[in-house]
Design a protein around this motif. Sequence first.
Motif: not given
Length: 439
Positions: A13, A45-46, A82-86, A88
């Motif tokens: 991750a 990513d977010t 946060s990203n795609r791997d969760g 945060e």
Amino acid sequence: MAIFLVACAKEAALPIEANFDVEVVDKDYSVPVAVKINNQTEGADTFQWTFEGGEPAASTDKNPGTVRYSEKGEYKIRLVASNRDGIEEAVDYELVIDEAIVPNFEINVEGDDYAPVTITIENTTTGATTYNWTFDGGIPPKSDAHTPGKIVFQEPGDHIVTLEAGNGRETETITDTVTVASDVFADFDMEPAFEDDDFQAPVTLNLFNKSMNATGYEWTFETAEPTSSIATDPIITINEPGVHQIKLKAYNTKRSATKIKEVTVYENTNLRILEDVVMGISTAHNSNLKGALYSTITRQVYHASSVPMDDASTIDIAFFALNQEFNFNKFVTLDEVQDYTFEPMPNAKHTKFINLQESCECEASLSVAEFDALEDDGLLSEMIIEETMGGIQDFDDSVVPRIVLFETADGRKGAIKIKEFVADGINSHIMMDVKVQKQ
């Protein structure tokens, strides 16, 4: 082999490093405040932004741009990345917004604005915690109090009062001016009444005050009427000959200044001396070039268009010359001027003339030497001016100077000395002196 493949399929991750910079536009922390956000986060990513007390209050943009604050206070800026791997991660920033500094004060002058001037200040500044006062030319010259005490300005002129108000991070400046009036200056002019311009007793004087920075006046005239006055521009009468003193004290609530002038009043000769009077021939008069009518009261020459339309009673001398050769000339009574190319004059009075003393066959006579020697009305007062057929006749320019005697309708006796006959075409005229009783 199977165990190895399963292990390879699991990826590590990615970590997140949440971070951002806050830039206060123009470094202005006083409302309204604009804040620029510079996102420096890695691995995300977010983004979820919250701006406590700000506008906008939230954003999901990577770079949310500028956030504005309109109220003072302590506010939190939070970023949750946060990203795609969760994964945060959150980061906070504490932002302190100051109240806007609005500098303002009012100057109150104690008493008047004449030196020395004392002022107090009402400080109505908002949003500041520090105060730096400067008083140009004042005592004291500086202060750091919220409300400084009394400040004194001793020198005349404009003095700048400056306030620099601050809150620890920024300052605002405002100025105002205290004007201190100059010292009292006392001065005056005096002008005699028109009929008293020879300064022979009695003399009426108009006093014109030229004082500066005064609120009141005290005049003293020990030998005049009245003997004192507090008027700005009084009128006085001096009845006796001699040197007379006029004193003016100009003052305000703090200072005063005095001006003394002298005026010389002469013995009353009861003789008015009028020199270099120019009177035109008939065509000059009617062409409004050089008048042929004269008033010993107003001391004014009148041509055809300047004769008063409603009342010409003050005009007492009329001269008629037929042409520039001056072969027919005479002074004529005012109530008969219409017989000599003049327009009739309203309310005209009768003046008696002796044009030819040599033909008058009367007792009145005055030589050129006697005319020149006249310094009072002694000789004139004894004369009896009679109109005779020989005396009112015309004359030519063969005798220069020529003396003509007259008596006005109000009983004033006088003499005319024709000094010169000037041939100049339509502008032809005579030059004469007149000596006449005042009353």
